[in-house]
Scaffold this active site. Structure first.
Site, mmCIF file in Angstrom:
data_model
loop_
_atom_site.group_PDB
_atom_site.id
_atom_site.type_symbol
_atom_site.label_atom_id
_atom_site.label_comp_id
_atom_site.label_asym_id
_atom_site.label_seq_id
_atom_site.Cartn_x
_atom_site.Cartn_y
_atom_site.Cartn_z
ATOM 1 N N HIS A 50 0.916 -1.234 0.523
ATOM 2 C CA HIS A 50 0.344 -0.269 0.481
ATOM 3 C C HIS A 50 0.425 1.082 0.040
ATOM 4 O O HIS A 50 0.549 2.156 -0.917
ATOM 5 C CB HIS A 50 -1.034 0.332 1.127
ATOM 6 C CG HIS A 50 -1.678 -0.944 1.114
ATOM 7 N ND1 HIS A 50 -2.446 -1.819 2.311
ATOM 8 C CD2 HIS A 50 -3.186 -1.039 0.573
ATOM 9 C CE1 HIS A 50 -3.376 -2.483 2.363
ATOM 10 N NE2 HIS A 50 -3.321 -2.828 0.739
ATOM 11 N N LYS A 63 -16.431 -7.045 6.373
ATOM 12 C CA LYS A 63 -15.179 -7.621 6.350
ATOM 13 C C LYS A 63 -14.804 -7.604 7.816
ATOM 14 O O LYS A 63 -13.813 -9.147 7.838
ATOM 15 C CB LYS A 63 -14.372 -6.737 5.271
ATOM 16 C CG LYS A 63 -14.223 -6.555 3.815
ATOM 17 C CD LYS A 63 -13.767 -6.597 3.778
ATOM 18 C CE LYS A 63 -13.495 -5.837 2.852
ATOM 19 N NZ LYS A 63 -11.845 -5.683 1.138
ATOM 20 N N ARG A 100 -2.507 -6.272 -7.824
ATOM 21 C CA ARG A 100 -1.287 -6.809 -7.869
ATOM 22 C C ARG A 100 -1.342 -7.799 -8.466
ATOM 23 O O ARG A 100 0.415 -8.354 -8.695
ATOM 24 C CB ARG A 100 -1.688 -7.704 -6.458
ATOM 25 C CG ARG A 100 -1.554 -6.518 -4.970
ATOM 26 C CD ARG A 100 -1.612 -7.694 -4.059
ATOM 27 N NE ARG A 100 -2.501 -8.680 -4.435
ATOM 28 C CZ ARG A 100 -3.878 -8.591 -2.691
ATOM 29 N NH1 ARG A 100 -3.188 -8.389 -2.035
ATOM 30 N NH2 ARG A 100 -5.086 -8.774 -3.257
ATOM 31 N N SER A 103 -3.196 -8.074 2.748
ATOM 32 C CA SER A 103 -3.351 -7.596 4.192
ATOM 33 C C SER A 103 -3.849 -8.877 4.806
ATOM 34 O O SER A 103 -3.451 -9.531 6.256
ATOM 35 C CB SER A 103 -4.882 -6.533 3.820
ATOM 36 O OG SER A 103 -4.076 -5.488 4.049
#
Length: 167
Positions: A22, A46, A95, A133
């Site tokens: 990030h 989440k 990514r 993450s």
């Protein structure tokens, strides 16, 4: 509604936690904009490991070296947050090819909700392309070393979080 300005960008995400990937995107995007606002989403669906306030503070400390980057938490529809800020660009990271389909869907939906805002995709440097993450959280939860993937303050926060959880 505020008029969108293309030199203001919003980089939204849950940032649970903020990673070196990030930060790499912020480092490369910041020179492109007059203002870059990192929007840390509450995202209760989440079930984040870290509370919103902690994620905002960790992200703030990770990007403090940029004068015109700010960090704000939000708990509303992203389109409303972006419109409220008058941003003209949504910044998103890709990514791998596997990210593209989901991000393309999001970009298309956002184009319908906020047509005056463009989505810009950036890829991280190769050494950060595998970091996510969720992987960092799992490694930390199981007692692994995450120090190569996140800033030191994040390592400390996650270690403290999992120690509290185990106690």
């Amino acid at each position: 509604m505020t008029v969108a300005r293309p030199r203001i960008a919003v980089y939204p995400g849950t940032f649970d936690p903020v990673t070196n990937g990030h930060i790499d995107l912020v480092d490369r995007a910041a020179p492109l904009f007059e203002r870059l606002i990192i929007g840390v989403a509450e995202s209760p669906g989440k079930s984040p490991a870290l509370p919103l306030e902690v994620r905002v503070e960790l992200t703030r400390s990770a990007v403090a070296h940029h004068r015109h980057v700010e960090v704000r938490g939000f708990d509303c529809l992203l389109a409303h947050f972006v419109a409220e800020l008058g941003a003209g660009v949504l910044l998103r990271g890709l990514r791998a090819v596997s990210d593209f389909e989901y991000e393309f869907q999001l970009a298309s939906m956002n184009r319908h909700l906020i047509p005056e805002v463009e989505t810009l995709f950036l890829t991280p440097a190769e050494q950060y392309g595998f970091i996510s993450s969720s992987l960092v959280r799992e490694i930390a939860r199981l007692g692994g070393d995450i120090s190569g993937f996140v800033p030191p303050a994040v390592t400390e926060a996650l270690q403290a979080q999992w120690q509290r959880t185990r106690a």
